[in-house]
Design a protein around this motif. Structure first.
Motif, PDB file in Angstrom:
ATOM      1  N   ALA A 262      -6.285  -1.445  -5.962  1.00 47.03           N
ATOM      2  CA  ALA A 262      -7.386  -0.753  -5.309  1.00 47.03           C
ATOM      3  C   ALA A 262      -6.972   0.623  -4.827  1.00 47.03           C
ATOM      4  CB  ALA A 262      -7.888  -1.578  -4.117  1.00 47.03           C
ATOM      5  N   PRO A 263      -7.516   1.702  -5.431  1.00 45.97           N
ATOM      6  CA  PRO A 263      -7.357   3.039  -4.836  1.00 45.97           C
ATOM      7  C   PRO A 263      -8.340   3.223  -3.683  1.00 45.97           C
ATOM      8  CG  PRO A 263      -8.610   3.183  -6.863  1.00 45.97           C
ATOM      9  CD  PRO A 263      -8.222   1.741  -6.719  1.00 45.97           C
ATOM     10  N   ARG A 264      -7.924   3.991  -2.670  1.00 50.00           N
ATOM     11  CA  ARG A 264      -8.763   4.208  -1.497  1.00 50.00           C
ATOM     12  C   ARG A 264      -8.644   5.653  -1.034  1.00 50.00           C
ATOM     13  NH1 ARG A 264      -8.254   1.033   4.344  1.00 50.00           N
ATOM     14  NH2 ARG A 264      -9.651   2.410   5.518  1.00 50.00           N
ATOM     15  N   ALA A 265      -9.784   6.260  -0.742  1.00 47.81           N
ATOM     16  CA  ALA A 265      -9.819   7.636  -0.240  1.00 47.81           C
ATOM     17  C   ALA A 265     -10.508   7.661   1.111  1.00 47.81           C
ATOM     18  CB  ALA A 265     -10.545   8.557  -1.216  1.00 47.81           C
ATOM     19  N   ASP A 266      -9.940   8.424   2.064  1.00 49.22           N
ATOM     20  CA  ASP A 266     -10.501   8.593   3.398  1.00 49.22           C
ATOM     21  C   ASP A 266     -10.702  10.091   3.625  1.00 49.22           C
ATOM     22  OD1 ASP A 266     -11.244   8.569   6.009  1.00 49.22           O
ATOM     23  OD2 ASP A 266      -9.616   7.299   6.721  1.00 49.22           O
TER      24      ASP A 266
ATOM     25  N   GLU B 224       0.845  -1.191   0.000  1.00 50.48           N
ATOM     26  CA  GLU B 224       0.000   0.000   0.000  1.00 50.48           C
ATOM     27  C   GLU B 224       0.881   1.241   0.000  1.00 50.48           C
ATOM     28  OE1 GLU B 224      -3.830   1.948   2.356  1.00 50.48           O
ATOM     29  OE2 GLU B 224      -2.762   0.230   3.198  1.00 50.48           O
ATOM     30  N   VAL B 225       0.626   2.129  -0.952  1.00 47.16           N
ATOM     31  CA  VAL B 225       1.375   3.379  -1.078  1.00 47.16           C
ATOM     32  C   VAL B 225       0.498   4.528  -0.626  1.00 47.16           C
ATOM     33  CG1 VAL B 225       2.632   4.888  -2.640  1.00 47.16           C
ATOM     34  CG2 VAL B 225       2.676   2.416  -3.021  1.00 47.16           C
TER      35      VAL B 225
ATOM     36  N   LEU C 272     -13.979   5.731   0.508  1.00 49.10           N
ATOM     37  CA  LEU C 272     -14.293   5.288  -0.850  1.00 49.10           C
ATOM     38  C   LEU C 272     -13.209   4.337  -1.312  1.00 49.10           C
ATOM     39  CD1 LEU C 272     -15.176   8.794  -2.365  1.00 49.10           C
ATOM     40  CD2 LEU C 272     -16.782   7.101  -1.473  1.00 49.10           C
ATOM     41  N   ARG C 273     -13.612   3.267  -1.989  1.00 49.72           N
ATOM     42  CA  ARG C 273     -12.637   2.259  -2.417  1.00 49.72           C
ATOM     43  C   ARG C 273     -13.134   1.597  -3.696  1.00 49.72           C
ATOM     44  NH1 ARG C 273      -8.925  -0.897   0.748  1.00 49.72           N
ATOM     45  NH2 ARG C 273      -8.374  -2.868  -0.253  1.00 49.72           N
TER      46      ARG C 273
ATOM     47  N   SER D 187      -4.661   6.562  -0.819  1.00 52.13           N
ATOM     48  CA  SER D 187      -3.642   5.523  -0.943  1.00 52.13           C
ATOM     49  C   SER D 187      -4.011   4.567  -2.064  1.00 52.13           C
ATOM     50  CB  SER D 187      -3.487   4.754   0.378  1.00 52.13           C
ATOM     51  OG  SER D 187      -4.704   4.109   0.721  1.00 52.13           O
ATOM     52  N   TRP D 188      -3.026   3.766  -2.465  1.00 47.50           N
ATOM     53  CA  TRP D 188      -3.231   2.772  -3.534  1.00 47.50           C
ATOM     54  C   TRP D 188      -2.661   1.448  -3.069  1.00 47.50           C
ATOM     55  CZ3 TRP D 188      -5.157   4.889  -8.296  1.00 47.50           C
ATOM     56  CH2 TRP D 188      -5.498   3.909  -9.243  1.00 47.50           C
TER      57      TRP D 188
END
Length: 317
Positions: free
Chosen positions: A76-80, A35-36, A91-92, A44-45
């Protein structure tokens, strides 16, 4: 590092057989994840890879003639996003490719969208509501794609000696003109009984498929199940599970025990419906910083509920 979190958990072995009718095999499992953190604590990605084996014929014993490689790769991109001091929106989106070594009719691509809204109710607990849609489409075969929709409430709490997670809601599968609504729940309770022992309970009911169940499988080896029980079938299924596990960690010895009960009901293919139980025991002893040994025992009993014309029960030790 401060922006990269990566891990590899592998238990692999290579087997070469003297019989020409049997191909050489690379067995067991490999789970890798990275995870980056692109924008700190906000975006993050993630990249994942799960490798294991599946059984082609659930009515036969597990062996080199009834096993094939399965690999699931995901991104998987993820936004918090914070919405005030105690509320956040997550969001994912996850795209995964599920590939089977021989059974090409099961190869599929999955696109999963998730949206969750959480509220921090204390320093150690939060509640939330989440919705997700998973669209699965086959790659090399003409078959209707299907979609699994989920809506549920979640409660999470960090205990002084453990944690609790509870999900409750509903999930629905849609394919062509077919639809089916079923209850959804997931409960995980972990507690440290003493400074060296831990007890865990889990109960779950969900609609899933072979590709997703591989990623959820227990890592094999002395500290997990030695069997990979992903059934290679294109049909999604509803799984009910209840399990209890206990781990005792001493200065140089780790003792673990587990009991799991499953009920799998396949959609549009009842011949694979089965109830099964899995028992696990293991003992690992550290001799020196570079040497340890262990003994493990696993037993799986499977009872097929609609196995007309086939051996109804199976057992692997």
């Amino acid at each position: 590092s401060t922006r990269v979190d990566a891990s590899i958990d592998a238990d692999l072995e290579y087997r070469s057989y003297s019989l020409d009718t049997l191909d050489d095999e690379t067995l067991r499992s490999l789970n890798a994840a990275g995870e980056v953190d692109i924008v700190e604590d906000r975006f993050s990605w993630e990249l994942t890879d799960a490798y294991g084996q599946g059984i082609r014929d659930p009515f036969a014993g597990i062996g080199p003639g009834n096993r094939e490689k399965v690999n699931v790769v995901g991104t998987a991109p993820r936004a918090d996003l914070p919405l005030g001091d105690r509320t956040s929106l997550e969001l994912r989106g996850t795209h995964s490719e599920r590939r089977f070594d021989e059974s090409t009719q099961v190869d599929s691509d999955s696109l999963l969208y998730e949206l969750s809204l959480y509220r921090q109710i204390s320093l150690t607990a939060r509640v939330g509501i989440g919705a997700s849609t998973n669209e699965v489409e086959y790659v090399d075969v003409i078959a209707p794609k299907y979609r699994i929709d989920r809506l549920g409430l979640r409660y999470e709490k960090e205990l002084a000696t453990g944690r609790v997670l509870a999900d409750v809601g509903k999930n629905k599968i849609s394919s062509g003109g077919f639809e089916s609504d079923e209850p959804l729940y997931n409960f995980v309770w972990t507690r440290s009984l003493t400074a060296r022992s831990e007890l865990s309970l889990r109960a779950a009911r969900e609609i899933t498929d072979a590709g997703t169940s591989l990623g959820n499988a227990i890592v094999p080896g002395l500290e997990g199940s030695s069997f990979t029980d992903v059934v290679v079938a294109p049909n999604p299924f509803e799984q009910r599970r209840f399990g209890v596990s206990y781990v005792l960690t001493m200065s140089r010895t780790v003792v673990s025990a587990g009991l799991d009960s499953f009920k799998d009901e396949y959609i549009a293919n009842g011949v694979y419906d089965n109830d099964w139980t899995a028992v696990h025991l293991s003992f690992v002893r550290t001799i020196s910083p570079r040497l340890s040994f262990g003994v493990g025992y696993d037993k799986i009993d499977r009872d097929f509920t609609h196995a007309a014309g086939a051996q109804p029960d199976g057992r692997d030790n």
